[in-house]
Design an enzyme around this catalytic site. Structure first.
Site, short mmCIF file in Angstrom:
data_model
loop_
_atom_site.label_atom_id
_atom_site.label_comp_id
_atom_site.label_asym_id
_atom_site.label_seq_id
_atom_site.Cartn_x
_atom_site.Cartn_y
_atom_site.Cartn_z
N LYS A 53 12.24 7.29 5.39
CA LYS A 53 11.56 6.16 6.05
C LYS A 53 10.60 5.49 5.07
O LYS A 53 10.25 6.08 4.04
CB LYS A 53 10.81 6.67 7.28
CG LYS A 53 9.68 7.65 6.97
CD LYS A 53 9.21 8.38 8.21
CE LYS A 53 8.08 9.35 7.90
NZ LYS A 53 7.79 10.25 9.03
N ARG A 89 2.80 11.70 20.91
CA ARG A 89 2.95 10.39 20.27
C ARG A 89 4.29 9.80 20.69
O ARG A 89 4.36 8.72 21.25
CB ARG A 89 2.89 10.62 18.76
CG ARG A 89 2.89 9.40 17.92
CD ARG A 89 2.81 9.75 16.45
NE ARG A 89 4.02 10.43 15.97
CZ ARG A 89 4.28 10.71 14.69
NH1 ARG A 89 3.39 10.40 13.76
NH2 ARG A 89 5.39 11.30 14.34
N TYR A 112 -17.58 -5.83 -10.45
CA TYR A 112 -18.14 -6.43 -9.24
C TYR A 112 -19.31 -5.62 -8.69
O TYR A 112 -19.30 -4.39 -8.73
CB TYR A 112 -17.08 -6.50 -8.15
CG TYR A 112 -16.11 -7.64 -8.31
CD1 TYR A 112 -16.56 -8.97 -8.32
CD2 TYR A 112 -14.76 -7.39 -8.45
CE1 TYR A 112 -15.66 -10.02 -8.46
CE2 TYR A 112 -13.86 -8.43 -8.59
CZ TYR A 112 -14.31 -9.74 -8.59
OH TYR A 112 -13.43 -10.77 -8.74
N MET A 131 -9.04 -6.52 -7.56
CA MET A 131 -7.72 -6.75 -6.98
C MET A 131 -6.60 -6.47 -8.00
O MET A 131 -5.59 -5.86 -7.68
CB MET A 131 -7.60 -8.19 -6.48
CG MET A 131 -6.29 -8.47 -5.77
SD MET A 131 -6.11 -10.19 -5.30
CE MET A 131 -7.33 -10.34 -4.01
C1 LIG Z 1 7.83 11.58 8.65
C2 LIG Z 1 8.47 12.64 9.46
C3 LIG Z 1 9.00 13.79 8.85
C4 LIG Z 1 8.80 14.11 7.40
O1 LIG Z 1 7.47 14.60 7.23
P1 LIG Z 1 6.91 15.13 5.85
O2 LIG Z 1 5.57 15.67 6.20
O3 LIG Z 1 6.83 13.96 4.94
O4 LIG Z 1 7.85 16.16 5.34
C5 LIG Z 1 9.72 14.67 9.65
N1 LIG Z 1 9.86 14.44 10.98
C6 LIG Z 1 9.33 13.37 11.59
C7 LIG Z 1 9.50 13.20 13.06
C8 LIG Z 1 8.60 12.44 10.87
O5 LIG Z 1 8.05 11.39 11.47
#
Ligand SMILES: *Cc1c(COP(=O)(O)O)cnc(C)c1O
Length: 376
Positions: free
Chosen positions: A39, A137, A263, A316
């Site tokens: 992802k 969640r 800055y 930046m």
């Molecule tokens: C992002 C995610 C993972 C991977 O998690 P890591 O901590 O990066 O290994 C696995 N399962 C779900 C549901 C996730 O959202």
């Protein structure tokens, strides 16, 4: 570096290190199958090259967050299984169907929508079921599952579920009691599922969950961060670094004591210093929080084996490093600066910025010149 290189910095992704990390996680999890979470563009490292590399090693199950990420990955990898972790976005079932994406169904509403799609298309494409065991969640809680079974006892027969999963909230803290609680709830909820589902492949562990031991592995593990060289848990060193970030010195200035740098005049020099300016800043994901007013809490970079502490605020597009102690034959205009990689661990940047390895990786900037290599 070529003479025409006009990039602010070079981000080198080491696909050999990625492969080594995958094989390591695979061996830790066997006999469970090792999937890959890609992802957010494979945590900023590039979903296509990352997934192609892992598929080449035999990885056949991938997780993305969104349907668009799934569609992009499907174009590259026509045969693998792709699950969409965020679930079934409202009104998009046909999109999942068209691109052979498996929604991770996490509510009665999502299940109803997927059932309707299956019915209308006279098909039953595979999907996962997400049980909520304590993250609160996404996913079906115990009560919601009980209600669904009461109102529609045959709900599962209108679906083809290929995976039953849940997600750990505290796996990065191995001694946290919620880990064991979630594992027990997962086992109990699977028991209560209709008999035909209780035997379906199950998945609970992210990267950190893999390190919790075999009881957490079930049939399929879902690592993300550990594949990319980030820390999965606080008590284990990370696997091989995958992302390496190099920039160059633009200017070196000799600045007298009493002057300030950057800055806000936030950093005042108590002695004369040589300050190197490097063209990377917070717009590139080099967090502003990395610029602390003292050496103990600020980040450093590496120039020719020497540590160069960040001084003044992160701008930046620019940062300033103290190179007073580094020979002029090493720190000069054009010299390479390592900002992240083998000598500047992800953990260093994350800790100094007050964040986690995940955020450093996913924030890596769009201005970098990216390259994929097999070894550095
Ligand atoms: C992002 C995610 C993972 C991977 O998690 P890591 O901590 O990066 O290994 C696995 N399962 C779900 C549901 C996730 O959202």
């Amino acid at each position: 570096m070529s003479v025409t290189d006009t990039a602010t910095a070079r981000l080198v992704i080491d696909l050999n290190a990625l492969a080594e990390n995958y094989r390591h996680l695979q061996s830790l999890s066997a006999p469970a199958q090792c999937a890959a979470v890609v992802k957010a563009n494979a945590y900023g490292l590039g979903a296509v090259p990352v997934a192609e590399t892992l598929a080449g090693l035999g990885c056949s199950v991938f997780f993305v967050a969104t349907p668009e990420e799934g569609r992009a990955l499907r174009k590259t990898l026509p045969k693998v299984q792709i699950y969409v972790l965020d679930g079934l976005f409202p009104g998009t079932a046909a999109f999942y169907g068209a691109h052979d994406l498996r929604p991770v169904l996490g509510s009665a509403a999502e299940i109803a929508e997927w059932q309707a799609y299956c019915q209308a298309s006279d098909s039953a494409p595979p999907a996962a079921l997400h049980l909520d065991t304590g993250m609160n969640r996404l996913g079906m809680g115990e009560a919601e599952l009980a209600t669904l079974t009461e109102t529609d006892p045959l709900w599962h027969e209108k679906l083809s579920l290929s995976l039953i999963m849940s997600h750990l909230a505290c796996a990065d803290e191995p001694s946290h009691p919620l880990n064991e609680t979630q594992r027990q709830r997962f086992a109990a909820m699977r028991q209560k599922l209709p008999a035909s589902l209780a035997e379906k492949p199950a998945s609970l562990a992210n990267s950190a969950g893999i390190f919790l031991g075999a009881a957490y592995h079930y049939d399929l593990v879902r690592p993300g961060i550990a594949l990319y060289g980030g820390r999965a848990t606080q008590d284990k060193p990370p696997l091989a670094p995958v992302a390496h970030l190099f920039s160059r010195i633009l200017q070196i200035r000799k600045i007298p004591d009493g002057e300030t740098v950057g800055y806000g005049a936030a950093h005042r020099l108590v002695r004369p210093r040589r300050i190197a300016t490097v063209p990377v800043g917070y717009a590139d994901g080099y967090f502003r929080a990395l610029g602390a007013s003292d050496r103990k809490t600020g980040a450093h970079a590496i120039i020719g084996g020497y540590r160069a502490p960040l001084v003044g605020r992160v701008s930046m597009d620019l940062i300033t490093l103290d190179v007073t102690h580094i020979p002029e034959t090493v720190a000069f205009r054009g010299a390479q600066v390592e900002l992240l990689g083998a000598h500047v661990p992800l953990a260093h940047l994350a800790d100094r910025a007050g964040t986690i390895d995940y955020e450093i990786l996913t924030a890596l900037g769009a201005r970098y010149q990216r390259s994929y290599r097999h070894g550095l």
